[in-house]
Design an enzyme around this catalytic site. Structure first.
Site, PDB file in Angstrom:
ATOM      1  N   THR A 224      45.524  51.561  36.180  1.00 48.46           N
ATOM      2  CA  THR A 224      46.673  50.943  35.572  1.00 48.46           C
ATOM      3  C   THR A 224      47.752  50.761  36.330  1.00 48.46           C
ATOM      4  O   THR A 224      47.907  51.262  37.360  1.00 48.46           O
ATOM      5  CB  THR A 224      46.927  51.842  34.226  1.00 48.46           C
ATOM      6  OG1 THR A 224      47.370  53.160  34.710  1.00 48.46           O
ATOM      7  CG2 THR A 224      45.785  52.073  33.255  1.00 48.46           C
ATOM      8  N   ASP A 225      48.711  49.953  35.807  1.00 44.38           N
ATOM      9  CA  ASP A 225      49.939  49.782  36.247  1.00 44.38           C
ATOM     10  C   ASP A 225      51.140  50.068  35.481  1.00 44.38           C
ATOM     11  O   ASP A 225      51.013  50.388  34.157  1.00 44.38           O
ATOM     12  CB  ASP A 225      50.218  48.544  37.102  1.00 44.38           C
ATOM     13  CG  ASP A 225      50.189  47.373  35.978  1.00 44.38           C
ATOM     14  OD1 ASP A 225      50.626  47.565  35.013  1.00 44.38           O
ATOM     15  OD2 ASP A 225      49.877  46.229  36.710  1.00 44.38           O
ATOM     16  N   GLN A 226      52.263  49.867  35.853  1.00 43.49           N
ATOM     17  CA  GLN A 226      53.460  50.571  34.958  1.00 43.49           C
ATOM     18  C   GLN A 226      53.439  49.416  33.796  1.00 43.49           C
ATOM     19  O   GLN A 226      54.283  49.822  32.989  1.00 43.49           O
ATOM     20  CB  GLN A 226      54.753  50.632  35.691  1.00 43.49           C
ATOM     21  CG  GLN A 226      55.148  49.281  36.365  1.00 43.49           C
ATOM     22  CD  GLN A 226      56.773  49.358  37.064  1.00 43.49           C
ATOM     23  OE1 GLN A 226      56.806  50.440  37.447  1.00 43.49           O
ATOM     24  NE2 GLN A 226      57.605  48.520  36.812  1.00 43.49           N
ATOM     25  N   MET A 227      52.652  48.063  33.653  1.00 45.23           N
ATOM     26  CA  MET A 227      53.167  47.412  32.439  1.00 45.23           C
ATOM     27  C   MET A 227      52.018  48.037  31.566  1.00 45.23           C
ATOM     28  O   MET A 227      51.978  47.465  30.259  1.00 45.23           O
ATOM     29  CB  MET A 227      52.426  46.014  33.128  1.00 45.23           C
ATOM     30  CG  MET A 227      53.187  44.904  32.346  1.00 45.23           C
ATOM     31  SD  MET A 227      52.732  43.098  32.931  1.00 45.23           S
ATOM     32  CE  MET A 227      53.847  42.987  34.216  1.00 45.23           C
ATOM     33  N   GLY A 228      51.417  48.954  31.869  1.00 46.18           N
ATOM     34  CA  GLY A 228      50.464  49.779  30.830  1.00 46.18           C
ATOM     35  C   GLY A 228      49.168  49.176  30.797  1.00 46.18           C
ATOM     36  O   GLY A 228      48.081  49.599  29.843  1.00 46.18           O
TER      37      GLY A 228
END
Lengths: 135, 135, 135, 135
Positions: D15-19
């Protein structure tokens, strides 16, 4: 507290030009072991996060004994070494067949949604075998 | 609209057992190119996200012409191929020295904080060279 | 033996859904620090591998003190804690500005092309400050 | 030529910080699909590489229709779109339950151990359904 074993297959992307698995991937595998350990105890970590309880890694370590290779079927044995309402320490044994490839640990703080340390809510204490006296 | 060039050095972790860079890493390098393209135009993508404007990848493609290797110094030339208030398409040329290693593109939708498509706010239109007539 | 400092910028791909850098990436950053430490001492690790001397990670550890975030400029201070003809231990301090984010170490065995432990050839001993008495 | 379906669970590290899952990971999932496609047809890609036949990615593309999220169970449907003695094109459909998340393709050249293009040896032609007339 019982150990739990899960397995995965080494991906090509996890190898490096030495022809073995790049060492940082073992930390990702430990995460897989940890999540499946929770699931085996009927706790979905995704729901736990949605419920406002996050496990933040504050320390990790790994000893590499023998290399994992592409397409190996890896088993990860996960256990809790210690836990209290603030912290939990997981330990891992990573094997290919009967061969021990690595041992490792991660130490986690419980955080709330604002990423601040927070005591583990009572409803999750059984998961980590935290007794009344331990709180 | 000017192209912008940035550079990075291949990490050991980016190689695979074929002895070359694993192909999915080129998409990460394109992201580096894109972010630095924004920075060169005085827009910090971190602040843009904090401001509620997100760039979501809806398509990506890459043609691999020659392999990148560990420790190579890679240059990424980034340009905008087209843009309107809903979408932007970036194109990339990835080189090692004068040797072209790969060409690629990414197409993005503008999203708001709820990850819903949203027209690009006027304050960012100049960044992507979107004129009054294009809106 | 002097410490060496290198820097890098956090990539979007390195973040996770907690909004911070995923912890295994710090091991990759330590590798960047290690390689640049070598380069600063006029040794290209790529050539060292081509020369048949490989550094295999046998242990790694990291303490996470504060999270790194997307687009942060990270500095990695690398030093050798100890070395002999069979092994070397690197230590790292990872910072964002003056803020210490993490400390870590890696321990390595010297291997030959067949991935067998082998004493470090004399021509590389100066790099690791291994004296005549240490051999 | 039958499609083959395999499944995997989204890792936190993906995952990344965009969720949502960072987009380059879909290329890694396609690789998982490709390898399992081979295995379902009784060919172990590890052994094929050991036998001196490598599949090098020369082009890849992906269209992202809906985001994958942490802990989602992902299915990857893999098929061969076309193949001859020099090249093969795989196509993929990536789903979460019945929801189509992405479609993609990869195009590969057959290489020998020296990473030079080489016609696919006869013993592997059946795997890719390459007929006598196609050679």
């Amino acid at each position: 507290m019982q150990a739990f074993e899960t397995s995965l297959r080494v991906r090509y992307s996890e190898t490096d030009q030495m022809g073995v698995v790049y060492h940082s991937n073992y930390l990702i595998w430990m995460e897989v072991g940890r999540i499946e350990w929770c699931r085996a105890r009927a706790v979905n970590y995704r729901e736990m996060e949605a419920d406002g309880v996050l496990l933040a890694v504050v320390e990790a370590g790994c000893r590499y004994l023998a290399p994992a290779r592409y397409d190996d079927e890896i088993s990860i044995r996960t256990n809790i070494a210690s836990a209290n309402r603030r912290m939990v320490r997981f330990e891992y044994e990573i094997r290919c067949g009967r061969r021990l490839l690595a041992t490792g640990f991660t130490r986690h703080l419980f955080l709330n949604r604002e990423l601040r340390p927070t005591p583990l809510p009572a409803r999750y204490q059984e998961l980590f075998a935290i007794g009344a006296t331990a709180s």
